[in-house]
Scaffold this active site. Structure first.
Site, PDB file in Angstrom:
ATOM      1  CB  CYS A  67      -0.991   0.013   1.164  1.00 36.28           C
ATOM      2  SG  CYS A  67      -0.229   0.017   2.804  1.00 36.28           S
ATOM      3  CG  HIS A 120      -4.356   0.131   4.183  1.00 38.35           C
ATOM      4  ND1 HIS A 120      -3.760  -0.710   3.269  1.00 38.35           N
ATOM      5  CD2 HIS A 120      -5.307   0.811   3.513  1.00 38.35           C
ATOM      6  CE1 HIS A 120      -4.357  -0.549   2.084  1.00 38.35           C
ATOM      7  NE2 HIS A 120      -5.292   0.361   2.208  1.00 38.35           N
ATOM      8  CG  ASN A 133      -1.704  -2.212  -4.324  1.00 39.14           C
ATOM      9  OD1 ASN A 133      -2.524  -2.881  -4.946  1.00 39.14           O
ATOM     10  ND2 ASN A 133      -0.414  -2.497  -4.321  1.00 39.14           N
TER      11      ASN A 133
END
Length: 159
Positions: A67, A120, A133
């Site tokens: 990510c 994240h 992502n």
């Protein structure tokens, strides 16, 4: 001496007042950021269906990212260098602690564990949505306010 000080003061006054004047056809800082945010979002969305997720990976040649390497890759394509790592990316830019204060192109950080630790990151695209992502799907657009992500937002970063 007194005359020189007065001239210096007047010069600085004119310099700073001219810096705040907006000339016809010139963009304000907010407009420049909005355009830049739109460019960041456009870059990110262009990779939907083209990027694979792999934790701890930063492979731009094969479009394989985690990510934070994805956000780093997108920002770099728009002239902004940010570090790799979701928690490292929280140390740069200006904090945005309320979802209602997010601007298009801001980073959004989440906790996907019970520890409350940032692990994240994605990019705010407007209208309560962000792009990131993720392991199961690659680059996807998700809702910031409901579903899985609704209660996991920690902070945002404005660059």
């Amino acid at each position: 001496m007194k005359k020189a000080l007065i001239l210096t003061a007047v010069s600085f006054s004119l310099l700073f007042s001219a810096a705040s004047v907006s000339l016809p056809g010139s963009a304000s800082a907010a407009e420049i950021y909005a355009t830049h945010g739109d460019s960041i979002v456009s870059t990110a969305t262009s990779y939907i269906g083209k990027v694979r997720y792999h934790f701890g990976t930063r492979d731009s040649q094969h479009l394989v990212f985690d990510c934070s390497s994805f956000t780093q890759f997108v920002f770099k394509q728009n002239g902004i260098n940010i570090p790799w790592g979701s928690s490292a990316q929280t140390r740069f830019g200006t904090p945005v602690n309320s979802k209602s204060q997010l601007s298009i192109g801001d980073l959004v950080m989440f906790s996907v564990s019970t520890l409350g630790r940032i692990n994240h990151v994605g990019i705010y695209i407007g209208n309560g949505k962000f792009i990131s992502n993720v392991p199961s799907s690659g680059v996807v657009i998700s809702d910031l306010n409901s579903g899985y992500w609704g209660s996991r937002f920690i902070t945002g970063r404005h660059y």
